[in-house]
Design a protein around this motif. Structure first.
Motif, PDB file in Angstrom:
ATOM      1  N   TYR A 182      -1.040   4.424  -9.055  1.00  0.00           N
ATOM      2  CA  TYR A 182      -0.628   3.598  -9.632  1.00  0.00           C
ATOM      3  C   TYR A 182      -0.989   2.401 -10.935  1.00  0.00           C
ATOM      4  O   TYR A 182      -2.522   2.636 -10.224  1.00  0.00           O
TER       5      TYR A 182
ATOM      6  N   THR B 256       0.943  -1.083  -0.080  1.00  0.00           N
ATOM      7  CA  THR B 256       0.160   0.248  -0.186  1.00  0.00           C
ATOM      8  C   THR B 256       1.064   1.174  -0.372  1.00  0.00           C
ATOM      9  O   THR B 256       0.740   2.284  -0.485  1.00  0.00           O
TER      10      THR B 256
ATOM     11  N   GLU C  12      -5.195   8.846  -2.483  1.00  0.00           N
ATOM     12  CA  GLU C  12      -4.660   7.924  -3.221  1.00  0.00           C
ATOM     13  C   GLU C  12      -3.706   8.052  -3.983  1.00  0.00           C
ATOM     14  O   GLU C  12      -3.788   8.863  -4.726  1.00  0.00           O
TER      15      GLU C  12
ATOM     16  N   ASN D 202      -2.185   0.141 -12.577  1.00  0.00           N
ATOM     17  CA  ASN D 202      -3.165  -1.062 -12.415  1.00  0.00           C
ATOM     18  C   ASN D 202      -3.319  -1.778 -11.279  1.00  0.00           C
ATOM     19  O   ASN D 202      -2.631  -2.567 -10.867  1.00  0.00           O
ATOM     20  N   ASN D 203      -2.846  -0.614 -10.334  1.00  0.00           N
ATOM     21  CA  ASN D 203      -2.441  -0.906  -8.387  1.00  0.00           C
ATOM     22  C   ASN D 203      -1.613  -1.473  -8.392  1.00  0.00           C
ATOM     23  O   ASN D 203      -0.655  -1.957  -6.761  1.00  0.00           O
ATOM     24  N   ARG D 204      -0.722  -1.228  -9.414  1.00  0.00           N
ATOM     25  CA  ARG D 204       0.845  -2.536  -8.930  1.00  0.00           C
ATOM     26  C   ARG D 204       2.051  -1.256  -9.216  1.00  0.00           C
ATOM     27  O   ARG D 204       2.798  -1.339  -8.399  1.00  0.00           O
TER      28      ARG D 204
ATOM     29  N   CYS E 124       3.706   2.174  -9.072  1.00  0.00           N
ATOM     30  CA  CYS E 124       3.672   3.923  -8.524  1.00  0.00           C
ATOM     31  C   CYS E 124       4.191   4.494  -9.506  1.00  0.00           C
ATOM     32  O   CYS E 124       6.000   4.372 -10.193  1.00  0.00           O
TER      33      CYS E 124
ATOM     34  N   ARG F  56      -1.760  -5.252  -3.440  1.00  0.00           N
ATOM     35  CA  ARG F  56      -1.691  -3.847  -2.779  1.00  0.00           C
ATOM     36  C   ARG F  56      -3.135  -4.168  -2.711  1.00  0.00           C
ATOM     37  O   ARG F  56      -4.072  -3.746  -3.454  1.00  0.00           O
ATOM     38  N   THR F  57      -2.971  -3.498  -1.529  1.00  0.00           N
ATOM     39  CA  THR F  57      -4.203  -2.464  -1.141  1.00  0.00           C
ATOM     40  C   THR F  57      -4.492  -0.887  -0.880  1.00  0.00           C
ATOM     41  O   THR F  57      -3.940  -1.013  -0.700  1.00  0.00           O
ATOM     42  N   ALA F  58      -5.475  -0.355  -2.124  1.00  0.00           N
ATOM     43  CA  ALA F  58      -5.419   0.973  -2.150  1.00  0.00           C
ATOM     44  C   ALA F  58      -6.033   1.647  -0.933  1.00  0.00           C
ATOM     45  O   ALA F  58      -6.140   0.616   0.060  1.00  0.00           O
TER      46      ALA F  58
END
Length: 634
Positions: A365, A323, A362, A367-369, A371, A355-357
């Motif tokens: 990131y 995160t 926020e 694709n939440n992967r 940054c 990963r927890t968003a």
């Protein structure tokens, strides 16, 4: 040192995976920035309002729905002017983030339209900045900086969010600086950043995470534009950043407010200031640098073995080290690729955790992967080359925390507080992991203005501790560690309620977790020991149950979903817990004047259900004993 890694352009274009990431970012920017439109007439509201009162789920920010807001959990649609204002807050945050991402894309591709997108967003806000009304999260307004209520923003609902905007705009400028005109830089400096300084400086008035963000924003703006007044304020004013670190950080390198989320949130703001001090060759200070580095090291040590984080006090549920990997990337850029922090970063990136968003503020990131910080700062890192760091049992007595570890169990206990800021009334709370299985975790909370945040998540009953007479714990004082080794800890907290003292022993063996909880009380009363099991665990038993009533109707008791009393005369009861690949037994010793209840209680979000073990004692000074044993493991 430059803000952008010298190898960025070459490496971002050499790797197919990196080029794919850039294409994904283009889609997001091209969807938003060509139609960007805002006005100072639109008042932003506090993000913590944007949660469903029915279940604590966050409302969905939909670009195409500024007046209808749907809960991500139950799907209920809300129409309310407050939510409309929060939508404005999210829209502006999105605009600021997309300007930053667009600058990144331009740096990677040299496609001029992305340069123009970034500049257009910043020009709009700088050109109209003084037209945005001074207002705070309570919606109070002010006519001048001298008369404004504390906590005001202009674009955003509070100075904290305004500080985040300031830093992100300076980051965007640093990416594009070589190609920005003097006229544009003057507009940003005089039209926005000097005004932000006038807004934020009166708010840096105490040792607190918000003051740290205010100071960091002022320092970053000052360094980027060589404004000595701002620099001096950040580093030499009464509550300057060095004093914040030296006073607000405990001797075991954790922020005093006692929230792991806020510990990282604070590190984010200060890490930016630390990085800009390196870029502009400003002496951050030896003591502050050492504190900051040790905070990153200790934050890694607070995590469970599977990189999930304990969650005492205010914050968000289900956080893990990934995160906050963007903060480690920022610090690693400033501290160097050979630093201890860079090695921890590589350990985090090597983890297979997802990963927890974060629901508010926020960072970006893809694709939440991946940054932006990873690509801008550390794109040349060899992520396969690192020294594995094996976490160990640790006691953090000045932070009132302890974590025990062995090959099977991770047990975390909070045994005190260092004040009321962001505190939950849950002294002696525990969290428990067995391998990759979460047995019991702290719920943390939903947004602060959500009804169930204050009626359930911030209540003693929702935690693994003892509640007296249906009331919330009143102490905000530190506890004391009486005994500690790598497998066992005993801690004491005095006057948890006036005249009532708690002592708890937590012990782990290879196949068991033992919990002994003693209450010393000068008063008669009803003492409820609660131990909550994760919603994904199936609870089984061969017991006769009857409907029960705990009697209390406030402080969380009104939100118990089901109450069953166990009909037994035995002095020991065994429950069984299982998942698809593991099983445990829970042995509970019943003392005289104790009754066992099995409850259904709310999780976070509250549409999920937990099984809760509640042991009720009447009289004075009860003792509770619970043992969880690992039965099978595949």
């Amino acid at each position: 040192m430059k803000y952008v890694n010298d190898t960025f352009y070459r490496l971002i274009n050499e790797g197919a995976q990196n080029r794919e990431l850039v294409e994904e970012m283009k889609k997001e920017v091209d969807e938003f920035l060509p139609s960007f439109s805002d006005s100072p007439d639109r008042l932003s509201r506090w993000g913590h309002y944007y949660f469903c009162d029915d279940d604590g789920g966050r409302l969905i920010f939909d670009l195409n729905s500024p007046y209808k807001h749907r809960c991500e959990v139950c799907g209920k649609i809300f129409e309310d002017q407050v939510f409309d204002g929060v939508w404005v807050y999210f829209y502006r945050n999105k605009a600021v983030i997309m300007a930053l991402v667009s600058a990144f894309i331009y740096k990677a591709t040299k496609e001029k339209k992305y340069f123009d997108y970034s500049v257009a967003v910043m020009e709009f806000y700088a050109g109209h900045y003084k037209e945005f009304p001074l207002h705070n999260k309570e919606n109070l307004t002010g006519e001048s900086y001298d008369a404004m209520p504390w906590g005001c923003g202009r674009m955003m609902p509070q100075g904290l969010n305004e500080s985040i905007v300031a830093i992100r705009f300076v980051q965007t400028i640093e990416i594009l600086r070589d190609e920005l005109s003097r006229e544009f830089l003057d507009l940003m400096y005089h039209g926005m950043f000097r005004e932000m300084y006038a807004l934020l400086a009166p708010q840096a008035t105490r040792i607190h995470n918000i003051s740290c963000w205010n100071l960091s924003a002022i320092g970053v703006m000052g360094l980027a534009f060589q404004d000595q007044e701002m620099i001096d304020f950040a580093f030499s004013s009464e509550f300057n950043i060095r004093r914040q670190l030296e006073t607000g950080v405990t001797k075991d390198y954790f922020w005093y407010e006692g929230s792991i989320h806020y510990n990282f949130f604070l590190l984010e703001g200060i890490a930016y200031l630390f990085l800009f001090s390196r870029i502009y060759d400003y002496d951050f200070g030896r003591t502050g640098t050492e504190i900051l580095q040790n905070m990153f090291v200790q934050a890694y040590d607070y995590a469970f073995d599977n990189h999930f984080l304990p969650n005492p006090n205010d914050g968000w549920p289900n956080l893990n080290l990934k995160t906050f990997s963007y903060i480690y990337h920022t610090a690693a850029r400033a501290m160097g690729g050979d630093s201890a922090v860079a090695n921890l970063l590589k350990n985090i990136e090597a983890s297979d955790s997802v990963r927890t968003a974060l629901p508010l503020s926020e960072p970006y990131y893809c694709n939440n992967r991946v940054c932006l910080e990873q690509l801008l700062f550390n794109i040349d890192f060899d992520y396969g080359k690192f020294t594995p760091v094996k976490q160990k049992s640790r006691n953090f007595p000045k932070s009132n925390y302890v974590i025990l570890r062995n090959n099977t169990w991770n047990g975390f206990m909070k045994y005190g507080l260092n004040g009321k800021s962001h505190a939950h009334p849950d002294i002696m709370n525990v969290e428990l992991m067995c391998g990759d299985h979460r047995i019991s975790r702290d719920l943390s909370n939903a947004g602060y203005r959500a009804r169930l945040c204050n009626e359930w998540h911030r209540k003693t009953l929702s935690h693994n501790t003892v509640c007296w007479n249906g009331k919330d714990i009143t102490s905000i004082s530190p506890g004391e560690c009486l005994y500690y080794d790598e497998n066992k800890v005993t801690a004491k907290a005095r006057n948890v309620y006036e005249g009532i003292h708690y002592t708890r022993t937590m012990q782990i063996t290879e196949d068991s977790f033992l919990d002994d909880f003693w209450v010393e009380s000068e008063k008669d009363g009803v003492f409820d020991y609660a131990f909550h099991l994760e919603s994904g665990l199936c609870l089984e038993y061969d017991l006769e149950l009857e409907d029960g009533d705990l009697g209390f109707q406030e402080n969380g008791y009104q939100h118990i979903l089901e109450t069953k009393r166990v009909k037994t005369k035995e002095s020991q009861v065994v429950l069984h817990v299982r998942t698809e690949d593991a099983a445990w037994s829970i042995r509970i010793d019943l003392q005289e004047n104790q009754r066992l209840y099995l409850l259904k209680t709310m999780d976070n979000p509250v549409n999920q259900r937990r099984n809760t073990i509640l042991l009720r004692s009447t009289g004075t000074s009860p003792h509770y004993h619970l043992k969880i044993m690992l039965e099978t493991k595949q």
